[in-house]
Design an enzyme around this catalytic site. Sequence first.
Site, PDB file in Angstrom:
ATOM      1  N   GLU A 192      -0.036  -5.001  -1.285  1.00  0.00           N
ATOM      2  CA  GLU A 192       1.086  -4.543  -0.450  1.00  0.00           C
ATOM      3  C   GLU A 192       2.066  -5.704  -0.442  1.00  0.00           C
ATOM      4  OE1 GLU A 192       3.609  -4.606   1.730  1.00  0.00           O
ATOM      5  OE2 GLU A 192       2.505  -4.416   3.614  1.00  0.00           O
ATOM      6  N   ASP A 204       1.186   0.131  11.196  1.00  0.00           N
ATOM      7  CA  ASP A 204       2.148   0.989  10.505  1.00  0.00           C
ATOM      8  C   ASP A 204       1.322   2.056   9.768  1.00  0.00           C
ATOM      9  OD1 ASP A 204       3.914   2.203   8.753  1.00  0.00           O
ATOM     10  OD2 ASP A 204       4.943   0.355   8.209  1.00  0.00           O
ATOM     11  N   HIS A 215       7.337  -0.184   9.511  1.00  0.00           N
ATOM     12  CA  HIS A 215       7.705  -1.514  10.027  1.00  0.00           C
ATOM     13  C   HIS A 215       8.799  -2.178   9.185  1.00  0.00           C
ATOM     14  CE1 HIS A 215       5.067  -3.087   6.839  1.00  0.00           C
ATOM     15  NE2 HIS A 215       5.603  -4.274   7.068  1.00  0.00           N
ATOM     16  N   GLU A 250      11.057 -11.990   0.199  1.00  0.00           N
ATOM     17  CA  GLU A 250       9.764 -12.692   0.134  1.00  0.00           C
ATOM     18  C   GLU A 250       9.275 -12.876  -1.298  1.00  0.00           C
ATOM     19  OE1 GLU A 250       6.601 -11.486   2.762  1.00  0.00           O
ATOM     20  OE2 GLU A 250       8.013 -10.891   4.310  1.00  0.00           O
TER      21      GLU A 250
END
Length: 330
Positions: free
Chosen positions: A114, A22, A279, A123
Amino acid sequence: EFDKAYFQSYSHLSIHEEMIKDHVRTETYRAAIMQYQSFIADKVVVDVGCGTGILSIFCALAGAKRVYAVDASDIAVQAREVVKANNLSDKVIVLLGRIEDIEIEERVDVIISEWMGYMLLYESMLSSVIIARDRWLKPGGLILPSHAALYMAPVTHSERYSESIDFWRNVYGIDMSVLLPLAKQCSFEEPSVETISGENVLTWPFEVKHIDCYTVTIQELESITAKFRFESMMQASFNGFAFWFDVEFNGPNDGSRKKRSKSNEMLVLSTAPEDAPTHWQQTLVYFYDPIEVRQDQVIEGSVTLSQSKENQRFLNIHLEYASGGRCFVK
């Protein structure tokens, strides 16, 4: 057990390949590291969720004195080999373990991570960044990225509806429309991660949540509620809501900038429909049945995002919305 399965998923190389390929993501992070090279040079950095170690290596190449590359998945073993192969073992220390469990015997100047998931908060990895900040970051230290904003907007996407639902009305000449309720449930019960364009968006976006990584708390992220009001810019089928996010790379003293801007001095990584695809794509919450809206018709309601009680890495979405005198809950 949930965390074990989560970290296990990140031990597969394919997921890291997708992220590294990405270019919007990876090049923006590299540009941010170079922009703040004076903050990083001769300083101590922690990379939260380092994966293959690429961001840690970027920091080392920018002159960092020491980088603690932390990952709780077995990919850390490979990251250690990558660091060694690039002759950076004296600068990059790879630690296998959760941020909550590992020990770093010094304060750090920079945190890079990230951490963003689909719809920004899926998440729940930002919690690990917050823990690292509270455990080790020096006052006045740098966090990259520094701010994040989650947006939503009503969308029209009749093609998606036709492909998934109307298909069953005539299947090789056979009427399978009795399957429509099941088709709607299978296609639209859960959020869908896909790419749409700016042409699908019916209104200006609404900012659901603005996050300052220097001050946000874990408790603040457990449940987020926002009330929205939109006016459709066109007559169209209203098929659902899209969510996307931006993150900004600001220094600790640059202040919070809530409005999107693409000015030269501020780096923004955007996953908006009108920007270059990433992505993360966009997250779509589709209705079982479209709502026809007129131009200037009001769409209002509220959205609540909450961490799942069973597995805090999962996100529950509760939508209440009204338009044209009808009220809905999803």
